[in-house]
Motif scaffolding. Sequence first.
Motif, PDB file in Angstrom:
ATOM      1  N   LEU A 166     -33.599  17.009 -32.642  1.00 24.85           N
ATOM      2  CA  LEU A 166     -34.131  17.907 -33.662  1.00 24.85           C
ATOM      3  C   LEU A 166     -34.868  19.092 -33.062  1.00 24.85           C
ATOM      4  N   ARG A 167     -35.253  19.003 -31.788  1.00 27.48           N
ATOM      5  CA  ARG A 167     -35.868  20.169 -31.155  1.00 27.48           C
ATOM      6  C   ARG A 167     -34.855  21.265 -30.858  1.00 27.48           C
ATOM      7  N   GLN A 168     -33.570  20.915 -30.833  1.00 28.42           N
ATOM      8  CA  GLN A 168     -32.524  21.871 -30.495  1.00 28.42           C
ATOM      9  C   GLN A 168     -31.615  22.216 -31.674  1.00 28.42           C
ATOM     10  N   ALA A 169     -31.541  21.372 -32.698  1.00 27.05           N
ATOM     11  CA  ALA A 169     -30.633  21.604 -33.821  1.00 27.05           C
ATOM     12  C   ALA A 169     -31.332  21.184 -35.109  1.00 27.05           C
ATOM     13  N   ARG A 170     -30.773  21.650 -36.203  1.00 29.20           N
ATOM     14  CA  ARG A 170     -31.351  21.346 -37.515  1.00 29.20           C
ATOM     15  C   ARG A 170     -30.246  20.846 -38.443  1.00 29.20           C
ATOM     16  N   PRO A 171     -30.057  19.546 -38.623  1.00 31.41           N
ATOM     17  CA  PRO A 171     -29.021  19.026 -39.535  1.00 31.41           C
ATOM     18  C   PRO A 171     -29.460  19.182 -40.994  1.00 31.41           C
ATOM     19  N   ASP A 172     -28.492  18.979 -41.908  1.00 32.31           N
ATOM     20  CA  ASP A 172     -28.783  19.072 -43.338  1.00 32.31           C
ATOM     21  C   ASP A 172     -29.300  17.747 -43.896  1.00 32.31           C
TER      22      ASP A 172
END
Length: 451
Positions: A42-48
């Motif tokens: 989550l520090r690198q990407a943001r899922p839905d």
Amino acid sequence: MSKRALIVDDSRSARVILSRMLEGYGLEVDSSESAEAGLEFLRQARPDVIFMDHLMPGMDGFQAIQAIKGNPDTATIPVVMYTSQEGELYVSQARALGAVGVLPKTVKHSDVSRVLYQLRLLPERREPRVAAVAAVAHQEGSAAVQIEPARPSGGDVESMIRNAVTPLLKEQSAEMRRFMLASLEAFARRIAPEGRPATVPAQTPIPPAAEQVQPAEMQTQTIVVRQSRWPLVAGVAAIALVPTLVLALFYTKELETTKALRSAVTTLQTTIDGQQAQLTTLQKSIQSGQMVMATAAKPDNVTAEVVPYGEAPLSGARLERLRDMLGQLRANGFKGKVKIATFVGEFCLTGNGIEGYSMATDELPVKKCDLVGNPFEDSLPSAQRQSLAFANLVSSLRPDGGLTVEVAHEGRRPSVPYPTADQLARMSAGEWNRIAAQNNRVEFATQPAGS
């Protein structure tokens, strides 16, 4: 733009099952095998959306939710608990920490689609692509997907009967019309020569002399000619009336046939309902018989409950049995210990270690089973054998009340012996699994204080 989902679960089989379902709805799926790895992602990407397991090595699911909701960058991402835990208390705890819902490990396509529609991750309604039954059980966990085929309703049966009978009625009606028209035409041809001579005298010219000499005879002939026309008129009227009577008769017959068909459909539906009730009663009788066989040859203070394949031992009916037992013991003033032992049955299964195993069909010979064992039970840690409701029930017992509960896992100790090698050649999977169901059990025993 496609939506993304993150699955955080230490069970590889559970991640694979849920990933395939989400990919079937067009979502891109990432997965992590621990809560720490999920937070790093989550520090690198943001899922839905995030699907979070509860029991994992290190940080558990509830701690991970607190970390996600405590970070302003990830606080708005919806989190769904994907776990075998159950009960209203657990759901309340999960929502209190920030989860939007709880998805069971024994998951169905309808559960997944409902969650995705609620989160507005799907643009429109569509049916699941999978219409078969799949069950997955691995060394680390298990999940199952099952969609039951719909049975035809009474209206469908009536429509099928009507579609089959209507062409026959139409063909019979057309044949009757052709027969009546041919009969009427023959009747008309037969009566036409009888009326024709009556009009000939009226068309014959009368000489002037005869007109002067015999006026009374001419008047009498005219009256006779007019009177001879009435039978022809009556015959034509009768011919015109016959088709009307025939059509009325056909209409009455069709109404009677429709009424009879509706009565037959009602009777058929009543028969189906009665057979379904008999089937339900038979299933209950079989389960009661299995319970009696499972508790046979046991001491008086030992009772047993069978555990269906794929269910946690200390949940469902076993939990209700313990709740009733504790209530009766408190009412009787019992002081001592309630000993609970779980036992594992060896089932005849089909499948593989990657896609999972499921119960073999009853007709399959035992020698053709892919596996004889219980991978679901073998993959359960001690914490997952006890449901959250069971743990809450045990923790509610006061230490000073004189009543305690002791739980032990006894493994493979059959109460009903399995068939020998000579008997396997003529045994089916259904017969084997009925014996395995009796050995896959939970036993309850009481031990008074001081004994």
